[in-house]
Design an enzyme around this catalytic site. Structure first.
Site, short mmCIF file in Angstrom:
data_model
loop_
_atom_site.label_atom_id
_atom_site.label_comp_id
_atom_site.label_asym_id
_atom_site.label_seq_id
_atom_site.Cartn_x
_atom_site.Cartn_y
_atom_site.Cartn_z
N TRP A 1 6.07 -10.38 0.96
CA TRP A 1 5.63 -9.62 2.14
C TRP A 1 6.36 -10.13 3.39
O TRP A 1 6.61 -11.33 3.52
CB TRP A 1 4.11 -9.78 2.31
N TRP B 1 -3.94 -8.66 -3.75
CA TRP B 1 -3.42 -9.78 -2.95
C TRP B 1 -3.57 -11.11 -3.67
O TRP B 1 -2.67 -11.95 -3.63
CB TRP B 1 -4.08 -9.81 -1.57
N GLU C 1 -10.40 -2.35 4.63
CA GLU C 1 -9.06 -1.83 4.84
C GLU C 1 -8.93 -0.44 4.22
O GLU C 1 -9.70 -0.05 3.33
CB GLU C 1 -8.03 -2.78 4.20
N ASP D 1 0.77 -1.25 0.00
CA ASP D 1 0.00 0.00 0.00
C ASP D 1 0.80 1.31 0.00
O ASP D 1 1.80 1.44 0.72
CB ASP D 1 -0.87 0.11 1.27
C1 FRU Z 1 -3.84 -3.63 2.77
C2 FRU Z 1 -3.17 -4.07 4.06
C3 FRU Z 1 -3.49 -3.07 5.16
C4 FRU Z 1 -2.35 -3.26 6.09
C5 FRU Z 1 -1.20 -3.53 5.15
C6 FRU Z 1 -0.17 -4.49 5.69
O1 FRU Z 1 -3.22 -4.07 1.62
O2 FRU Z 1 -3.59 -5.37 4.38
O3 FRU Z 1 -4.75 -3.24 5.75
O4 FRU Z 1 -2.12 -2.13 6.87
O5 FRU Z 1 -1.76 -4.04 3.97
O6 FRU Z 1 0.95 -4.54 4.88
#
Ligand code: FRU
Length: 493
Positions: free
Chosen positions: A62, A305, A222, A38
């Site tokens: 990630w 995702w 989110e 993000d």
């Molecule tokens: C959205 C998310 C957010 C979180 C971040 C973690 O893509 O899941 O909600 O803060 O990514 O990397």
């Protein structure tokens, strides 16, 4: 500065040198090294745009979230700055998750983010708890506030999940107060947006539940964003676990724009309509900035995702930001246009007008992998309405990506099935466009690893990443039936 942050800064400085120029996108931001998700802290501070991002420098997957950092004067040419935040405190040891930024009256820059920490529960299980934290700095170095977290489980309304409480977006309201929206869900995972207020952007108080999903659009919501635009109020959220709905929403992680009205005195948001923000494959978690000239500019993670497995194992970076987009509202719909700064990258122009065609055509000078191309298609006078229009690009070696339009159905389709990918992930998206009697305008922004298609002057956008070999540069057009088109293409330098 903590060891964890200084190590990350040393690491990224060494590793970025191993990435050669052509290995990065031409005009989209990718991480300095490693993984990006993000956009965070998108703000205009001390004369430049600052963009932070969810960042794991050590791997192209990630991992423990840091905040990467880049600055730009034109939203297109970005300069990397050292990582701004690292997971180095007890309250954010599992990650510094998404958040936002504001300038303080004393000239400092304040970041508000989600700190994630692990909790051992009495039944022997572990869960990650989320709370909101502050860091204050000068645009380069940031110090975490000693009173962190500033919003925790005790600040949740009844039934709010402590495990899904994240992504604060703050702003200064007209009455001088700070406000922020935070994503949350109930214990049974129904998304909602919480509103908080503060006098100084550091000490926060709960106000109310600003918007609730009521099981309409996915589960956890989110990355909320909330702002006034053209006399309306916009709420953006990125819901997880959506069911598809017609041509509007696809399944999985989506982006939703609610348009409505906001009564600031009572903090009441009244929804009037909702729509997808992007109808393509790769777009999520957008965030806006209010530019000094009054424009509202949005940038999103140009990825999703469910499709983030689609990456080459030997690339030292993963994840890109979309092109920043100027937002407006017209006829109750969100309109998005590439930032006008893009015109400063325009190189050679090639233009064709009133081309009547009935089969496959290639146009001399129309090719390339970093281009801004606008195509206007219409029916031929005196002929029956064509069945289908297709433009193929990033074409070569048997690979291509295409955008097609079927006027009888008013459907635009983006398809990267033949882009050279060996993974079985979703490769196509369709969207229903406004019926204009066979006319359609497609502005296609092609970069080394992505395509963004702005349909009908930004009424809809479809975005996808593509990893086709860079030698695939050809472009061709096809009509089933007889169609007429104008094409303007600029190389982007
Ligand atoms: C959205 C998310 C957010 C979180 C971040 C973690 O893509 O899941 O909600 O803060 O990514 O990397």
């Amino acid at each position: 500065m903590s060891r964890i942050l200084s190590d990350a800064r040393k690491y990224e400085e060494i590793m970025e040198k191993k990435i050669k120029d052509g290995e990065r996108p031409g005009f989209h931001l990718c991480p300095r090294v490693g993984w990006m998700n993000d956009p965070n802290g998108f703000s205009f501070y001390n004369g430049e745009y600052h963009l932070f991002y969810q960042y794991h420098p050590y791997d192209s997957n990630w991992g423990p979230m840091h905040w990467g950092h880049a600055v730009s004067k034109d939203l297109l040419n970005w300069t990397y700055l050292p990582a701004a935040l690292a997971p180095d405190m007890a309250y954010d040891k599992e990650g510094c998750f998404s958040g936002s930024a504001v300038s303080l009256p004393d000239g400092r820059h304040l970041l508000m983010y989600t700190g994630v920490s692990r909790e051992n529960r009495p039944d022997g299980t572990v869960r990650d708890v989320q709370a909101q934290c502050i860091a204050i700095g000068n645009g380069l170095d940031y110090e975490k506030y000693s009173g962190n977290p500033v919003l925790g489980s005790e600040d949740l309304p009844f039934g709010g999940s402590r495990y899904d409480f994240r992504d604060p977006k703050l702003w200064k309201s007209r009455d001088g107060h700070y406000k922020c929206v935070v994503g949350n869900c109930t214990e049974d995972k129904d998304g909602r947006v919480l509103l908080y207020t503060s006098e100084d952007a550091v000490h926060w108080e709960y106000v109310k539940i600003l918007a609730s999903n009521d099981k309409r659009l996915g589960k956890m919501w989110e990355c909320p964003d909330f702002f006034a635009l053209d006399g309306k109020q916009i709420l953006l959220v990125s819901p997880q676990d959506m069911y598809p709905q017609g041509f509007e929403y696809h399944s999985g992680n989506g982006t939703v724009c609610f348009i409505g009205d906001y009564d600031e005195r009572t903090d009441t948001f009244t929804e009037e309509s909702d729509q997808a923000v992007d109808y393509g494959l790769d777009f999520y978690a957008p965030q806006t900035v209010s530019a000094p000239d009054g424009r509202t500019i949005m940038i999103g993670w140009m990825q999703n995702w469910d499709t983030s497995s689609l990456h080459s194992p030997n690339r030292p970076w993963f994840g890109q930001m979309s092109l920043p987009r100027e937002l407006s509202v017209a006829d109750g719909r969100l309109i998005q246009k590439p930032v006008r700064e893009l015109e400063s990258l325009h190189g050679l122009e090639v233009r064709y007008e009133n081309m009547t065609f009935t089969d496959v055509v290639r146009l001399e000078g129309v090719e390339g992998r970093k281009i801004d191309m606008e195509i206007a298609v219409r029916p031929a006078a005196g002929k029956s309405l064509y069945e289908k229009f297709v433009v193929r690009f990033a074409q070569g070696g048997g690979h291509y990506t295409s955008v097609s339009f079927r006027p009888h159905e008013s459907i635009v389709k983006l398809d990267r099935k033949f882009s050279g990918c060996r993974r079985d992930v979703v490769h196509q998206r369709r969207c229903l466009v406004r019926d204009k009697k066979g006319e359609v305008r497609l502005r296609i922004l092609l970069d080394s690893f992505s395509v963004e298609v702005f349909v009908n002057d930004g009424e809809q956008v479809l975005t996808a990443t593509i990893y086709t070999d860079q030698s695939a540069k050809e472009i061709s057009f096809l009509a089933e039936g007889t169609a007429v088109m104008d094409v303007v293409k600029y190389d982007l330098l």
